[in-house]
Scaffold this motif. Sequence first.
Motif, PDB file in Angstrom:
ATOM      1  N   GLY A  74     -11.577 -11.774  13.576  1.00  0.00           N
ATOM      2  CA  GLY A  74     -12.954 -12.030  13.491  1.00  0.00           C
ATOM      3  C   GLY A  74     -13.672 -11.113  12.708  1.00  0.00           C
ATOM      4  N   ILE A  75     -13.178  -9.858  12.171  1.00  0.00           N
ATOM      5  CA  ILE A  75     -13.738  -9.111  11.364  1.00  0.00           C
ATOM      6  C   ILE A  75     -13.659 -10.058   9.985  1.00  0.00           C
ATOM      7  CG2 ILE A  75     -13.892  -6.902  10.176  1.00  0.00           C
ATOM      8  CD1 ILE A  75     -12.654  -5.698  12.757  1.00  0.00           C
ATOM      9  N   THR A  76     -12.505 -10.627   9.755  1.00  0.00           N
ATOM     10  CA  THR A  76     -12.323 -11.185   8.485  1.00  0.00           C
ATOM     11  C   THR A  76     -13.134 -12.323   8.275  1.00  0.00           C
ATOM     12  OG1 THR A  76      -9.804 -10.583   8.532  1.00  0.00           O
ATOM     13  CG2 THR A  76     -10.505 -12.477   7.069  1.00  0.00           C
ATOM     14  N   HIS A  77     -13.537 -13.251   9.234  1.00  0.00           N
ATOM     15  CA  HIS A  77     -14.568 -14.174   9.277  1.00  0.00           C
ATOM     16  C   HIS A  77     -15.727 -13.771   8.979  1.00  0.00           C
ATOM     17  CE1 HIS A  77     -11.429 -17.287  10.306  1.00  0.00           C
ATOM     18  NE2 HIS A  77     -11.229 -16.728  11.219  1.00  0.00           N
ATOM     19  N   LEU A  78     -16.371 -12.438   9.619  1.00  0.00           N
ATOM     20  CA  LEU A  78     -17.632 -12.099   9.390  1.00  0.00           C
ATOM     21  C   LEU A  78     -17.725 -11.627   7.829  1.00  0.00           C
ATOM     22  CD1 LEU A  78     -18.107 -10.186  12.836  1.00  0.00           C
ATOM     23  CD2 LEU A  78     -19.292 -12.211  11.816  1.00  0.00           C
ATOM     24  N   LEU A  79     -16.698 -10.800   7.374  1.00  0.00           N
ATOM     25  CA  LEU A  79     -16.763 -10.712   5.917  1.00  0.00           C
ATOM     26  C   LEU A  79     -17.009 -11.819   5.009  1.00  0.00           C
ATOM     27  CD1 LEU A  79     -14.162  -7.717   6.069  1.00  0.00           C
ATOM     28  CD2 LEU A  79     -16.742  -7.536   5.891  1.00  0.00           C
ATOM     29  N   LEU A  80     -16.084 -12.853   5.335  1.00  0.00           N
ATOM     30  CA  LEU A  80     -16.176 -14.089   4.707  1.00  0.00           C
ATOM     31  C   LEU A  80     -17.547 -14.732   4.548  1.00  0.00           C
ATOM     32  CD1 LEU A  80     -12.657 -15.735   5.110  1.00  0.00           C
ATOM     33  CD2 LEU A  80     -13.506 -14.625   3.079  1.00  0.00           C
ATOM     34  N   LEU A  81     -18.124 -14.594   5.894  1.00  0.00           N
ATOM     35  CA  LEU A  81     -19.484 -15.333   6.022  1.00  0.00           C
ATOM     36  C   LEU A  81     -20.589 -14.475   5.222  1.00  0.00           C
ATOM     37  CD1 LEU A  81     -21.350 -17.333   7.366  1.00  0.00           C
ATOM     38  CD2 LEU A  81     -21.595 -15.763   9.178  1.00  0.00           C
ATOM     39  N   ALA A  82     -20.549 -13.406   5.290  1.00  0.00           N
ATOM     40  CA  ALA A  82     -21.402 -12.509   4.416  1.00  0.00           C
ATOM     41  C   ALA A  82     -21.412 -12.595   2.986  1.00  0.00           C
ATOM     42  CB  ALA A  82     -21.198 -11.038   4.625  1.00  0.00           C
ATOM     43  N   ALA A  83     -19.922 -12.836   2.666  1.00  0.00           N
ATOM     44  CA  ALA A  83     -19.654 -13.070   0.978  1.00  0.00           C
ATOM     45  C   ALA A  83     -20.472 -14.542   0.682  1.00  0.00           C
ATOM     46  CB  ALA A  83     -18.242 -13.284   0.744  1.00  0.00           C
ATOM     47  N   PHE A  84     -20.278 -15.349   1.615  1.00  0.00           N
ATOM     48  CA  PHE A  84     -20.825 -16.752   1.315  1.00  0.00           C
ATOM     49  C   PHE A  84     -22.333 -16.882   1.185  1.00  0.00           C
ATOM     50  CE2 PHE A  84     -16.483 -18.745   2.799  1.00  0.00           C
ATOM     51  CZ  PHE A  84     -16.231 -19.346   1.611  1.00  0.00           C
ATOM     52  N   VAL A  85     -22.872 -16.004   2.193  1.00  0.00           N
ATOM     53  CA  VAL A  85     -24.454 -16.071   2.086  1.00  0.00           C
ATOM     54  C   VAL A  85     -24.923 -15.191   0.954  1.00  0.00           C
ATOM     55  CG1 VAL A  85     -26.268 -14.913   3.284  1.00  0.00           C
ATOM     56  CG2 VAL A  85     -24.530 -16.068   4.697  1.00  0.00           C
ATOM     57  N   LEU A  86     -23.997 -14.208   0.637  1.00  0.00           N
ATOM     58  CA  LEU A  86     -24.632 -13.392  -0.421  1.00  0.00           C
ATOM     59  C   LEU A  86     -24.434 -14.368  -1.912  1.00  0.00           C
ATOM     60  CD1 LEU A  86     -25.502 -10.977  -2.043  1.00  0.00           C
ATOM     61  CD2 LEU A  86     -23.078 -10.286  -2.070  1.00  0.00           C
ATOM     62  N   LEU A  87     -23.241 -15.291  -1.907  1.00  0.00           N
ATOM     63  CA  LEU A  87     -23.151 -16.109  -3.183  1.00  0.00           C
ATOM     64  C   LEU A  87     -24.079 -17.178  -3.125  1.00  0.00           C
ATOM     65  CD1 LEU A  87     -21.444 -16.861  -5.322  1.00  0.00           C
ATOM     66  CD2 LEU A  87     -19.847 -18.144  -3.676  1.00  0.00           C
ATOM     67  N   GLY A  88     -24.307 -17.711  -2.159  1.00  0.00           N
ATOM     68  CA  GLY A  88     -25.544 -18.639  -1.918  1.00  0.00           C
ATOM     69  C   GLY A  88     -27.023 -17.979  -2.364  1.00  0.00           C
ATOM     70  N   ARG A  89     -27.108 -17.017  -2.106  1.00  0.00           N
ATOM     71  CA  ARG A  89     -28.341 -16.421  -2.410  1.00  0.00           C
ATOM     72  C   ARG A  89     -28.462 -16.084  -4.027  1.00  0.00           C
ATOM     73  NH1 ARG A  89     -29.936 -11.617   1.988  1.00  0.00           N
ATOM     74  NH2 ARG A  89     -30.402 -13.094   3.907  1.00  0.00           N
ATOM     75  N   CYS A  90     -27.402 -15.885  -4.501  1.00  0.00           N
ATOM     76  CA  CYS A  90     -27.378 -15.612  -6.073  1.00  0.00           C
ATOM     77  C   CYS A  90     -27.112 -17.151  -6.725  1.00  0.00           C
ATOM     78  CB  CYS A  90     -25.886 -15.231  -6.206  1.00  0.00           C
ATOM     79  SG  CYS A  90     -25.696 -13.404  -5.764  1.00  0.00           S
ATOM     80  N   GLN A  91     -26.934 -18.213  -5.953  1.00  0.00           N
ATOM     81  CA  GLN A  91     -26.923 -19.389  -6.488  1.00  0.00           C
ATOM     82  C   GLN A  91     -28.245 -20.210  -6.266  1.00  0.00           C
ATOM     83  OE1 GLN A  91     -23.368 -21.233  -5.488  1.00  0.00           O
ATOM     84  NE2 GLN A  91     -22.105 -20.470  -6.804  1.00  0.00           N
ATOM     85  N   GLN A  92     -29.191 -19.398  -5.509  1.00  0.00           N
ATOM     86  CA  GLN A  92     -30.321 -20.199  -5.082  1.00  0.00           C
ATOM     87  C   GLN A  92     -31.269 -20.379  -6.200  1.00  0.00           C
ATOM     88  OE1 GLN A  92     -32.440 -17.781  -2.106  1.00  0.00           O
ATOM     89  NE2 GLN A  92     -34.057 -19.688  -1.510  1.00  0.00           N
ATOM     90  N   LYS A  93     -31.966 -21.318  -6.540  1.00  0.00           N
ATOM     91  CA  LYS A  93     -32.818 -21.849  -7.521  1.00  0.00           C
ATOM     92  C   LYS A  93     -34.064 -20.596  -7.293  1.00  0.00           C
ATOM     93  CE  LYS A  93     -34.303 -25.823  -6.780  1.00  0.00           C
ATOM     94  NZ  LYS A  93     -34.913 -27.178  -6.958  1.00  0.00           N
TER      95      LYS A  93
END
Length: 550
Positions: free
Chosen positions: A3-22
């Motif tokens: 569960g902890i691993t999944h949460l970390l991966l979700l946060a990474a994807f959110v951060l990556l999405g923000r970085c790639q936001q227009k």
Amino acid sequence: MRGITHLLLLAAFVLLGRCQQKPNVIISPKLKEIFPGDLFYLKCSGKSKVSWYFDGKDQPLLTSDTWKIGVAAPKHSGSYQCESNGQKSDALPIKVMDYVPIASLTIKTGHPVVRRGDSVRLQLYNEDGLQGWMCWVYRGEKSNKIKLKIKNSDSVSVDFQVNRLMVPETIYWCSNDTQRRSNQITLRTSDKDISLEMYPLPAVVGETLTLKCLAWGTNKIRHTNFYKGSDILSSSASTTHTISNVTESAMGRYRCRATFTYIREPAGGPYQETSDDQDVFVQVPPLMRAFLSSGMLCSCPHCPDLHSYHWYKLDDQQWAAIGSSPPKSSGTYACRAVWNIGRSSLSNVYIYQPPIMIILLCVAAGLGCILVAVVLFRYFRKRTGAIYEDLPLRSADEKYEMLQKGAQREGEYDLLQTEATGGQRRTEEYEALNKDEMKGGVYHTVKIEGAVGAEGGYEALKKEGMTGGEYHTVKIKGEVGAEGGYEALKKEGMKGGEYQTLGMEGAAGGEGGYEALKKEGMKGGEYQTLGMEGTGGGELGRRTKTENMR
């Protein structure tokens, strides 16, 4: 653990999405309408290196995440985009109006550049009233509302004091609930004792811009230098620099350097200091501009159809509204077209004089010209003397006679005698004799009477065989029995010589003579003898010889 691993991966994807936001383009301050002369900023939300595009064209000179439009103009109308991390923002459309806002915001007291912590007083003016109006202030990327205290519902102007100015730049403007608003006023601060002051609104192409160097706490400025960038514009004792007929090339950063002293410390100094740089913005006049003709006719060819004209009079260096009817009295005027949400820019200036005033001015000018002409005439007449003078009539016996011979080839010979011996002025004779075209000699005898019994006469005699010589005899009698004569004799065989004898009698029996003799063999010489008697029998002689050898 999973569960902890999944949460970390979700946060990474959110951060990556923000970085790639227009990225987004944000305008501040937020203005419903943008008018010519407005100042606004465009900010890109991207965090990495930013590129700007205007109507799809890259702007390579702009590398900051903020684009400052110092003075808006219709040419700035278009779509704006920024690019960050390889992504472009959506286009932000901006339209700059071709007219000025309906209300005016001006500085009532103070300067557009003040010392940090100082304040100024602003005035809002709207000819249609201020009900529902409020003002706004933009400082430090935030906009705040300013409530206005309007005393009367029919008020057209209101003053308000701004808070102490602590940031380098503060923007003010006013608006109501609709699209109506005023122009902007930008106030700046400086920590230096010298500041460069300019008109708070942008300079206009074709008009005049005046820069002024101020020293806080004193007006004892001895010398001033004005600069544009690194170039010196002027160096003099004047505290102002004027740019006539402004062009867009006048846009840039300006500063001044002053040499000054303080009134409270007259023995100190002099001091020298340079002001902060100030941006000078230049705008092209809006397309919708009114024109005022010499017949006081206001027009605006590019304005909307539903508009009226308002008139303004220059009063104490400020334009005061005088209504919608053309003025009737003399003064300096301008006009503009006005409609629901905007106005044309102010027309050209015209100095009006009513027709009766023009007539009076013309009459006054004519009288002035006549007076000047009279003064000049008398002045030059006094300096040069009379050109023509009339001969006064002294008695009924005075005569004026002029004889002119025809077909003259040489000059004329004039003989004028006015007085007889004895001091009495009896007659005047004028004789013009021309020797050319006269085949024979002409002999004239003139006698002017003096005392009682004297005779006078005019006699013309022509001798036979004399072809060119002339003989003149003038007798002037004094007392009874006195005799005088003037005799010119021409000897035979001498073709051109003249012999003259003048006798002037004094007392009875006196005799005097004037004799001109020409010797034989001498073609050009003249001999003259003048004898004047004193008492009876006395004789005084004077002989003058003049020879012309050629």
